[in-house]
Design a protein around this motif. Structure first.
Motif, PDB file in Angstrom:
ATOM      1  N   UNK A  58       0.831  -1.201   0.000  1.00  0.00           N
ATOM      2  CA  UNK A  58       0.000   0.000   0.000  1.00  0.00           C
ATOM      3  C   UNK A  58       0.865   1.252   0.000  1.00  0.00           C
ATOM      4  N   UNK A  59       2.003   1.207   0.691  1.00  0.00           N
ATOM      5  CA  UNK A  59       2.917   2.343   0.700  1.00  0.00           C
ATOM      6  C   UNK A  59       3.452   2.628  -0.694  1.00  0.00           C
ATOM      7  N   UNK A  60       3.784   1.567  -1.429  1.00  0.00           N
ATOM      8  CA  UNK A  60       4.278   1.742  -2.795  1.00  0.00           C
ATOM      9  C   UNK A  60       3.193   2.353  -3.675  1.00  0.00           C
ATOM     10  N   UNK A  61       1.960   1.911  -3.505  1.00  0.00           N
ATOM     11  CA  UNK A  61       0.849   2.474  -4.289  1.00  0.00           C
ATOM     12  C   UNK A  61       0.704   3.978  -4.017  1.00  0.00           C
ATOM     13  N   UNK A  62       0.795   4.352  -2.754  1.00  0.00           N
ATOM     14  CA  UNK A  62       0.649   5.774  -2.414  1.00  0.00           C
ATOM     15  C   UNK A  62       1.774   6.600  -3.025  1.00  0.00           C
ATOM     16  N   UNK A  63       3.001   6.083  -2.983  1.00  0.00           N
ATOM     17  CA  UNK A  63       4.126   6.805  -3.575  1.00  0.00           C
ATOM     18  C   UNK A  63       3.917   7.002  -5.066  1.00  0.00           C
ATOM     19  N   UNK A  64       3.463   5.963  -5.749  1.00  0.00           N
ATOM     20  CA  UNK A  64       3.243   6.057  -7.189  1.00  0.00           C
ATOM     21  C   UNK A  64       2.121   7.045  -7.502  1.00  0.00           C
ATOM     22  N   UNK A  65       1.051   6.979  -6.731  1.00  0.00           N
ATOM     23  CA  UNK A  65      -0.096   7.869  -6.965  1.00  0.00           C
ATOM     24  C   UNK A  65       0.269   9.336  -6.768  1.00  0.00           C
ATOM     25  N   UNK A 110       3.085   5.963 -15.293  1.00  0.00           N
ATOM     26  CA  UNK A 110       3.374   4.550 -15.020  1.00  0.00           C
ATOM     27  C   UNK A 110       2.616   3.666 -16.009  1.00  0.00           C
ATOM     28  N   UNK A 111       3.259   2.615 -16.445  1.00  0.00           N
ATOM     29  CA  UNK A 111       2.611   1.589 -17.257  1.00  0.00           C
ATOM     30  C   UNK A 111       2.901   0.246 -16.600  1.00  0.00           C
ATOM     31  N   UNK A 136     -10.385  -2.251 -14.424  1.00  0.00           N
ATOM     32  CA  UNK A 136     -11.221  -1.545 -13.475  1.00  0.00           C
ATOM     33  C   UNK A 136     -10.506  -0.547 -12.603  1.00  0.00           C
ATOM     34  N   UNK A 137      -9.172  -0.481 -12.698  1.00  0.00           N
ATOM     35  CA  UNK A 137      -8.411   0.366 -11.781  1.00  0.00           C
ATOM     36  C   UNK A 137      -8.008   1.706 -12.385  1.00  0.00           C
ATOM     37  N   UNK A 138      -8.359   1.957 -13.636  1.00  0.00           N
ATOM     38  CA  UNK A 138      -7.992   3.215 -14.276  1.00  0.00           C
ATOM     39  C   UNK A 138      -6.502   3.333 -14.542  1.00  0.00           C
ATOM     40  N   UNK A 139      -5.831   2.190 -14.691  1.00  0.00           N
ATOM     41  CA  UNK A 139      -4.389   2.186 -14.906  1.00  0.00           C
ATOM     42  C   UNK A 139      -4.068   1.907 -16.371  1.00  0.00           C
ATOM     43  N   UNK A 140      -2.856   2.259 -16.766  1.00  0.00           N
ATOM     44  CA  UNK A 140      -2.376   1.944 -18.103  1.00  0.00           C
ATOM     45  C   UNK A 140      -1.593   0.636 -18.031  1.00  0.00           C
ATOM     46  N   UNK A 141      -2.008  -0.351 -18.802  1.00  0.00           N
ATOM     47  CA  UNK A 141      -1.356  -1.655 -18.701  1.00  0.00           C
ATOM     48  C   UNK A 141      -1.315  -2.356 -20.053  1.00  0.00           C
TER      49      UNK A 141
END
Length: 343
Positions: A142-149, A155-156, A164-169
């Motif tokens: 979760x800490x890594x997710x917060x740093x990225x956000x 990020x890809x 469903x997460x609104x991410x680029x993949x």
């Protein structure tokens, strides 16, 4: 002759400067910078002169100084879970082939399948303000997710899909790939089918889930025929797990291995034990590593598009860096079932 300011700096630091390379090559400093970063807009004749001048002077670029001067780095960070796995090597090669001609350097981080190690890598790389990040899968702290956000850095995500997460993949459905393995074995008349998985990263578990669902739908699922271990995947482990499975469940007539190296080991152990493949037990692997078409018998496997994923993910990241609109944030490249002698 009076020494220039840059010449004095050279004598003070003991390092040749970009301006000295430019004077020796007879070009501008910006041309030197572009040529040494491999940007194709520089004519080859000029680029060669720059390379020769830099070599003669022993010049080495200082990326930290360049980033400070431009207020942004010329790097992208790529995080993979292993450098000992051929599939990630192929992906990295493809990424490098896309990024290098654009003048971007690729920083490679190896998390060793550890979410904590990956978190440390993300923290360290974000401190250098890379132009973008390429990450493997969606499983992280979760800490890594917060740093990225909060970083604001493009990020890809590679190898898996999440619409469903609104991410680029860029990747393929691990669940559908696992289901395809089960459907192939069922079509070959197999009824006692086992799944063997190691390492137990999220992608391996999703393959197993797809395999399980397909067997359940066909009324053929037996939970006792799942053999999972967190140990690192290897040929040796495949030998061991095949022997263990045959001793505990001699009735099985097919095995889906979550990685090809496990399946390679199983084929070797079967040969030692006189177990006929596929007459007694069909074997299918995952990833279709280069050796799989040369094993005895030739291994059936799910071929994954490692090179294409690296290329498309890098291109998508470049578009994000350039601020271009993205029509397809989730790019499903698919997979291919390679049916060979082992099934």
């Amino acid at each position: 002759m009076t020494a220039s300011k840059n010449d004095k700096k050279h004598r003070t630091t003991g390092r040749p400067t970009l301006n000295e390379v430019a004077r020796r090559a007879g070009v501008s400093p910006i041309t030197v910078s572009r040529a040494l970063r491999g940007i194709p807009s520089v004519a080859e004749e000029l680029a060669q002169r720059v390379r020769e001048a830099a070599s003669e002077l022993g010049y080495v670029a200082n990326p930290a100084a360049r980033a400070l001067a431009s207020a942004r780095s010329q790097t992208v960070a790529v995080l993979v879970p292993s450098l000992g796995n051929q599939l990630f090597v192929e992906t990295l090669e493809a990424i490098h082939a896309v990024m290098r001609p654009r003048g971007l350097e690729v920083l490679i981080g190896n998390s060793h399948y550890s979410r904590d190690e990956e978190e440390d890598l993300i923290r360290n790389y974000l401190a250098y303000q890379p132009r973008g990040l390429l990450l493997t899968g969606f499983e992280r702290t979760e800490s890594a997710r917060r740093m990225l956000d909060s970083s604001g850095i493009p990020c890809v995500y590679m190898m898996d899909l999440d619409s469903g997460a609104g991410l680029h993949c860029v990747g393929f459905s691990q669940i559908r790939a696992g289901a395809a393995a089960a459907e192939h074995l069922i079509s070959r008349g197999r009824r006692q089918m086992a799944f063997v998985g190691a390492q137990l990263d999220q992608r391996t578990l999703l393959r197993g889930e797809g395999f399980r669902r397909a067997l359940q739908q066909a009324g053929l699922y037996d939970p006792a025929l799942e053999l999972l271990t967190p140990r690192p995947s290897s040929v040796g482990l495949g030998c061991e797990l095949f022997a263990q499975l045959m001793a505990s469940h001699p009735q099985i007539d097919a095995i889906f291995f979550g990685n090809d190296d496990l399946a390679h080991g199983a084929l070797l152990e079967a040969m030692r034990r006189g177990v006929k493949i596929p007459e007694q037990v069909a074997v299918i692997g995952f990833n279709d590593l280069p050796a799989s078409s040369f094993t005895v018998p030739r291994l059936s496997s799910i071929r994954t598009p490692r090179e294409a994923i690296g290329c498309r993910a890098a291109q998508l990241l470049l578009a994000l860096i350039a601020g271009q609109p993205i029509a397809e944030p989730v790019q499903d490249i698919g997979f291919e079932l390679m049916a060979r002698e082992s099934t």
